[in-house]
Design an enzyme around this catalytic site. Structure first.
Site, PDB file in Angstrom:
ATOM      1  N   ASP A 208       0.815  -1.214   0.000  1.00 19.31           N
ATOM      2  CA  ASP A 208       0.000   0.000   0.000  1.00 19.31           C
ATOM      3  C   ASP A 208       0.849   1.264   0.000  1.00 19.31           C
ATOM      4  O   ASP A 208       0.338   2.348  -0.262  1.00 19.31           O
ATOM      5  CB  ASP A 208      -0.941  -0.007   1.214  1.00 19.31           C
ATOM      6  CG  ASP A 208      -2.096   0.980   1.076  1.00 19.31           C
ATOM      7  OD1 ASP A 208      -2.551   1.212  -0.064  1.00 19.31           O
ATOM      8  OD2 ASP A 208      -2.540   1.531   2.095  1.00 19.31           O
ATOM      9  N   SER A 232      -6.964   5.389  -0.080  1.00 18.24           N
ATOM     10  CA  SER A 232      -7.222   4.152  -0.813  1.00 18.24           C
ATOM     11  C   SER A 232      -8.714   3.834  -0.782  1.00 18.24           C
ATOM     12  O   SER A 232      -9.354   3.960   0.258  1.00 18.24           O
ATOM     13  CB  SER A 232      -6.444   2.990  -0.176  1.00 18.24           C
ATOM     14  OG  SER A 232      -5.065   3.268  -0.130  1.00 18.24           O
ATOM     15  N   GLN A 282      -4.983  -0.971  -7.488  1.00 22.46           N
ATOM     16  CA  GLN A 282      -5.676  -0.141  -6.504  1.00 22.46           C
ATOM     17  C   GLN A 282      -6.294   1.074  -7.177  1.00 22.46           C
ATOM     18  O   GLN A 282      -5.719   1.651  -8.091  1.00 22.46           O
ATOM     19  CB  GLN A 282      -4.701   0.343  -5.420  1.00 22.46           C
ATOM     20  CG  GLN A 282      -5.360   1.169  -4.317  1.00 22.46           C
ATOM     21  CD  GLN A 282      -4.356   1.654  -3.294  1.00 22.46           C
ATOM     22  OE1 GLN A 282      -3.809   2.740  -3.428  1.00 22.46           O
ATOM     23  NE2 GLN A 282      -4.107   0.861  -2.250  1.00 22.46           N
TER      24      GLN A 282
END
Length: 289
Positions: A208, A232, A282
């Site tokens: 991430d 996110s 993502q």
């Protein structure tokens, strides 16, 4: 093992509080809310602790797909509830709901596969310089320490459990527009044991970092600017081949699209020897307020 890595492994290890239920502590990394990678790593760790066998040994995750539903607080613990969707001979599936103070933060579906032989092909690892001689993100943060708010300097400049070295890094306090591509070398800052759960949950945690910020590159903005709202929205990982997080991994990221206040990024993670070990995708919020 280094203190910071040991603390992160303890964070990802979780506390069992009931049948397929766990409690996790939260870590303050200096962001506006709870770091999404922490919740991803803890969610995967919780799911693996419900697999047949000893903490998931004999299984490898083959994919996870997660939605971030609301921001979390770093001052409160989280609870994780795992639903056992299927236990087959080759595949097992789990759903994980991560909540805080009774409200869901993340919903994740994980799939696990027993190793087997099959057809093999993969894309070629990019020909880029190795990690030697590249400044780590911590070293860069220490060079820029006077630019950070005083209360955040200790957090941003502290030793990190995952060392990350970005090729041709952006000056986050004076960003210039460039192509939406980023290449990062990363590895745990000390040796690890052989636990599949530790290596894979650490990769989920580390995946991430550096991802959605790549979508900011063409626009000459940075997450450290006060008028930027970046978060996110969802996150997927496909685990292709075994790997070790205490060996150098190459994280190649690009962002093919941004529109409607959202940026889409994807990444490929290679071992130093050239094996494609994981792929990541993502979508995140990139809003200029």
């Amino acid at each position: 093992m280094s203190n910071v890595l040991d603390e992160l492994l303890d964070l990802l290890g979780l506390e069992a509080i009931g049948m397929n239920r766990f409690r996790g502590r939260c870590q303050d990394l200096g962001f506006r809310s709870l770091f999404g990678g922490q919740v991803l790593g803890q969610g995967l760790s919780a799911a693996m602790q419900t697999l047949p066998g000893d903490s998931g040994q004999g299984w490898w995750p083959n994919s996870l797909h997660a939605y971030f539903l609301r921001p979390g607080s770093v001052t409160e613990s989280i609870e994780l509830e795992v639903s056992l969707l299927r236990d087959g001979r080759s595949f097992a599936n789990r759903q994980v709901i991560v909540s805080q103070k009774g409200k869901a933060l993340l919903s994740m579906i994980c799939s696990f596969h027993r190793p087997e032989d099959g057809f093999e092909h993969q894309t070629i690892k990019p020909d880029v310089p190795g990690p030697e001689g590249i400044a780590s993100q911590v070293e860069l943060a220490r060079q820029w320490r006077d630019h950070f708010p005083e209360r955040l300097r200790p957090l941003y400049t502290a030793d990190k459990p995952i060392e990350m070295r970005v090729l041709n890094p952006v000056n986050i306090f004076s960003p210039e527009a460039r192509a939406p591509e980023k290449v990062v070398w990363m590895r745990a800052d000390d040796m690890l044991g052989g636990s599949v759960r530790e290596h894979t949950s650490l990769l989920a945690y580390a995946s991430d970092f550096n991802l959605i910020t790549t979508a900011l590159y063409p626009h000459g903005v940075s997450v450290y600017q006060k008028d930027m709202q970046v978060a996110s929205l969802d996150h997927s990982i496909w685990f292709h081949r075994p790997f070790r997080m205490d060996e150098w991994l190459l994280y190649c990221i690009d962002s093919p699209s941004a529109s409607g206040g959202r940026g889409f990024c994807r990444g490929q993670i290679f071992s130093a020897s050239g094996e494609l070990v994981a792929s990541v995708a993502q979508e995140g919020l990139i809003r200029k307020r």
